[in-house]
Scaffold this active site. Structure first.
Site, PDB file in Angstrom:
ATOM      1  N   PRO A  22      30.951 -27.944  73.136  1.00  0.00           N
ATOM      2  CA  PRO A  22      30.743 -26.890  72.136  1.00  0.00           C
ATOM      3  C   PRO A  22      30.784 -27.521  70.749  1.00  0.00           C
ATOM      4  CG  PRO A  22      33.003 -26.832  72.985  1.00  0.00           C
ATOM      5  CD  PRO A  22      32.282 -27.887  73.764  1.00  0.00           C
ATOM      6  N   GLU A  24      30.186 -26.271  66.686  1.00  0.00           N
ATOM      7  CA  GLU A  24      29.875 -25.198  65.742  1.00  0.00           C
ATOM      8  C   GLU A  24      28.651 -25.540  64.889  1.00  0.00           C
ATOM      9  OE1 GLU A  24      32.621 -24.457  62.565  1.00  0.00           O
ATOM     10  OE2 GLU A  24      32.171 -22.326  62.613  1.00  0.00           O
ATOM     11  N   CYS A 108      40.777 -27.480  68.185  1.00  0.00           N
ATOM     12  CA  CYS A 108      40.159 -27.642  66.867  1.00  0.00           C
ATOM     13  C   CYS A 108      41.203 -28.106  65.846  1.00  0.00           C
ATOM     14  CB  CYS A 108      39.518 -26.332  66.416  1.00  0.00           C
ATOM     15  SG  CYS A 108      38.812 -26.467  64.760  1.00  0.00           S
ATOM     16  N   LYS A 148      40.171 -26.124  76.532  1.00  0.00           N
ATOM     17  CA  LYS A 148      39.765 -27.412  75.943  1.00  0.00           C
ATOM     18  C   LYS A 148      40.813 -27.784  74.909  1.00  0.00           C
ATOM     19  CE  LYS A 148      35.889 -29.683  73.603  1.00  0.00           C
ATOM     20  NZ  LYS A 148      36.224 -29.780  72.179  1.00  0.00           N
ATOM     21  N   GLY A 213      35.330 -37.541  74.568  1.00  0.00           N
ATOM     22  CA  GLY A 213      35.569 -38.464  73.461  1.00  0.00           C
ATOM     23  C   GLY A 213      34.754 -39.735  73.584  1.00  0.00           C
ATOM     24  N   ASP A 214      33.746 -39.854  72.690  1.00  0.00           N
ATOM     25  CA  ASP A 214      32.981 -41.094  72.513  1.00  0.00           C
ATOM     26  C   ASP A 214      32.044 -41.457  73.666  1.00  0.00           C
ATOM     27  OD1 ASP A 214      34.623 -41.200  70.265  1.00  0.00           O
ATOM     28  OD2 ASP A 214      35.990 -42.676  71.141  1.00  0.00           O
ATOM     29  N   GLY A 236      29.695 -34.792  73.039  1.00  0.00           N
ATOM     30  CA  GLY A 236      29.469 -34.101  71.768  1.00  0.00           C
ATOM     31  C   GLY A 236      28.466 -34.875  70.933  1.00  0.00           C
ATOM     32  N   ARG A 237      28.976 -35.744  70.070  1.00  0.00           N
ATOM     33  CA  ARG A 237      28.117 -36.421  69.098  1.00  0.00           C
ATOM     34  C   ARG A 237      27.070 -37.334  69.716  1.00  0.00           C
ATOM     35  NH1 ARG A 237      33.058 -38.794  66.141  1.00  0.00           N
ATOM     36  NH2 ARG A 237      33.647 -38.785  68.347  1.00  0.00           N
TER      37      ARG A 237
HETATM   38  C1  FMN Z   1      29.847 -30.594  64.354  1.00  0.00           C
HETATM   39  C2  FMN Z   1      30.908 -30.400  65.399  1.00  0.00           C
HETATM   40  C3  FMN Z   1      31.331 -29.119  65.723  1.00  0.00           C
HETATM   41  C4  FMN Z   1      32.312 -28.918  66.703  1.00  0.00           C
HETATM   42  N1  FMN Z   1      32.652 -27.641  67.071  1.00  0.00           N
HETATM   43  C5  FMN Z   1      33.493 -27.445  68.131  1.00  0.00           C
HETATM   44  C6  FMN Z   1      33.729 -26.145  68.666  1.00  0.00           C
HETATM   45  O1  FMN Z   1      33.166 -25.137  68.216  1.00  0.00           O
HETATM   46  N2  FMN Z   1      34.604 -26.042  69.710  1.00  0.00           N
HETATM   47  C7  FMN Z   1      35.237 -27.135  70.262  1.00  0.00           C
HETATM   48  O2  FMN Z   1      36.014 -26.998  71.203  1.00  0.00           O
HETATM   49  N3  FMN Z   1      35.012 -28.363  69.776  1.00  0.00           N
HETATM   50  C8  FMN Z   1      34.149 -28.554  68.758  1.00  0.00           C
HETATM   51  N4  FMN Z   1      33.872 -29.834  68.335  1.00  0.00           N
HETATM   52  C9  FMN Z   1      34.491 -30.991  69.039  1.00  0.00           C
HETATM   53  C10 FMN Z   1      33.578 -31.481  70.175  1.00  0.00           C
HETATM   54  O3  FMN Z   1      33.391 -30.467  71.155  1.00  0.00           O
HETATM   55  C11 FMN Z   1      34.162 -32.741  70.858  1.00  0.00           C
HETATM   56  O4  FMN Z   1      35.424 -32.413  71.390  1.00  0.00           O
HETATM   57  C12 FMN Z   1      34.327 -33.900  69.878  1.00  0.00           C
HETATM   58  O5  FMN Z   1      33.161 -34.064  69.086  1.00  0.00           O
HETATM   59  C13 FMN Z   1      34.610 -35.213  70.630  1.00  0.00           C
HETATM   60  O6  FMN Z   1      33.560 -35.541  71.514  1.00  0.00           O
HETATM   61  P1  FMN Z   1      32.449 -36.655  71.150  1.00  0.00           P
HETATM   62  O7  FMN Z   1      33.164 -37.919  70.842  1.00  0.00           O
HETATM   63  O8  FMN Z   1      31.592 -36.732  72.379  1.00  0.00           O
HETATM   64  O9  FMN Z   1      31.709 -36.133  69.954  1.00  0.00           O
HETATM   65  C14 FMN Z   1      32.914 -30.050  67.341  1.00  0.00           C
HETATM   66  C15 FMN Z   1      32.500 -31.337  66.991  1.00  0.00           C
HETATM   67  C16 FMN Z   1      31.505 -31.534  66.052  1.00  0.00           C
HETATM   68  C17 FMN Z   1      31.065 -32.943  65.722  1.00  0.00           C
END
Ligand code: FMN
Length: 336
Positions: A22, A24, A108, A148, A213-214, A236-237
């Site tokens: 997820p 935002e 969050c 989460k 994460g990552d 995520g990213r």
């Molecule tokens: C722009 C953005 C918005 C996010 N919004 C949410 C959200 O609405 N709910 C949530 O649980 N995590 C949110 N996250 C966290 C991601 O879901 C994820 O846990 C975090 O980016 C780590 O994963 P990654 O390393 O694959 O990016 C957000 C992250 C980013 C970068």
């Protein structure tokens, strides 16, 4: 729909499951549909949605976070807040809307949210966390409820916090291997994620453990399952760097032609305009420019120019001009 007629969405997922996180202002109905075409994950999540706001006048505006189409299923709605009564009501509403599950945001790290005791602040407020989870489970009926979270608020508290959560038997627990204080800094600690898998096994719970994460590639999901025992990974990213991250064939988005990439961006703009009209700001759309317009000659220049625009027509004109200068078709190219 009937949830009791078979296994829940979490039970039906392959192992390792690959899930789009997820995010935002990112993972709205439009982006999810683009990702579904580009390379479909096993499961989608909505952006986090305030449970309290769903029962105020703000419902109309916050409600768009819960908009989805059949193409985006299976899909989980994520909520946040700290009022158990509203969790109960929100769970009922989400079930009626036809979601495949409900997820509670306890991760969050935004300061203004934590200050009010929401999201990752709940890591240090277990009695309220319990009330919220139980209220959601009660309101959800047969629909599965998941959580989460992170490995701590200010410091690592994986064992205490996650064993507490596992006692409540959520259908799934997504663990982002950072504390809230770390925000997105440093590397996610997957050994802490593995610790949650071990806890789950010791406690004999059926909860699916999803690591987060990552994660940056398709194959990493298999590696993470092998090394850390997770049931799935959440990305995520990584999607911003490779829109094709969920594709099994290993094709990288970066390898597409400039025309194809522009085609993807145009499709996003069209869908965005069609879906949201004036309900979502054009400026938010600009967050996506670099995801699509990348890795080709003069792409940085084109990104900079699009970032200066303030309306769809302006961006469209720029893209037409760019393509015409290359002597290429102006018509959008997008996979059917
Ligand atoms: C722009 C953005 C918005 C996010 N919004 C949410 C959200 O609405 N709910 C949530 O649980 N995590 C949110 N996250 C966290 C991601 O879901 C994820 O846990 C975090 O980016 C780590 O994963 P990654 O390393 O694959 O990016 C957000 C992250 C980013 C970068």
């Amino acid at each position: 729909m009937s949830y009791s007629a078979g296994k829940t969405v979490w039970e039906r997922l392959p192992r390792p499951a690959r899930i789009l996180a997820p995010m935002e202002d990112v993972t709205d109905s439009v982006f999810r549909r683009i990702v579904a075409r580009a390379g479909r994950p096993d499961l989608f999540f909505t952006e986090f949605t305030g449970a309290d706001a769903l029962f105020t006048k703000a419902r109309r505006s916050v409600g768009k976070r819960l908009q989805f189409t059949a193409e985006e299923r299976p899909i989980i709605a994520q909520i946040w807040g700290n009022n158990p009564e509203n969790y109960f009501r929100a769970a009922g509403l989400i079930r009626e809307m036809g979601f495949d599950g409900l997820d509670i945001n306890m991760g969050c790290p935004m300061k203004k949210i934590i200050r009010k005791g929401h999201c990752s602040a709940l890591i240090e407020n277990r009695s309220l966390a319990r009330e919220l989870i139980l209220a959601a489970i009660e309101g959800a009926g047969e629909m599965p409820v998941s959580v989460k979270t992170r490995i701590g608020l200010h410091s690592v508290k994986t064992a205490e916090w996650c064993s507490f959560l596992l006692e409540l038997s959520p259908a799934a627990l997504t663990v982002h291997g950072r504390t809230s204080a770390q925000q997105s800094e440093g590397c996610a600690d997957w050994n802490e994620v593995a610790r949650v898998v071990a806890l789950r096994d010791e406690m004999g719970r059926a909860t699916r453990i999803i690591g987060n994460g990552d994660v940056r590639s398709y194959v990493e999901a298999d590696e993470k399952r092998e090394r850390f025992g997770v049931d799935g990974v959440m990305v995520g990213r990584g999607i911003f760097e490779n829109l094709f991250i969920f594709r099994k064939d290993g094709r990288n988005y970066g390898a597409l032609s400039a025309e194809e990439k522009i085609g993807y961006f145009r499709r996003h703009m069209e869908l965005y305009h069609e879906t949201w009209g004036e309900r979502r700001n054009y400026e938010v759309l600009k967050k996506f420019v670099q995801t699509y317009i990348r890795e080709f000659e003069r792409s940085t220049e084109l990104v900079d120019a699009i970032m200066q625009t303030h309306a769809y027509e302006e961006a469209d004109e720029l893209l037409d001009r760019f393509l015409a200068e290359r002597g290429r078709p102006v018509a959008p190219v997008f996979p059917a």
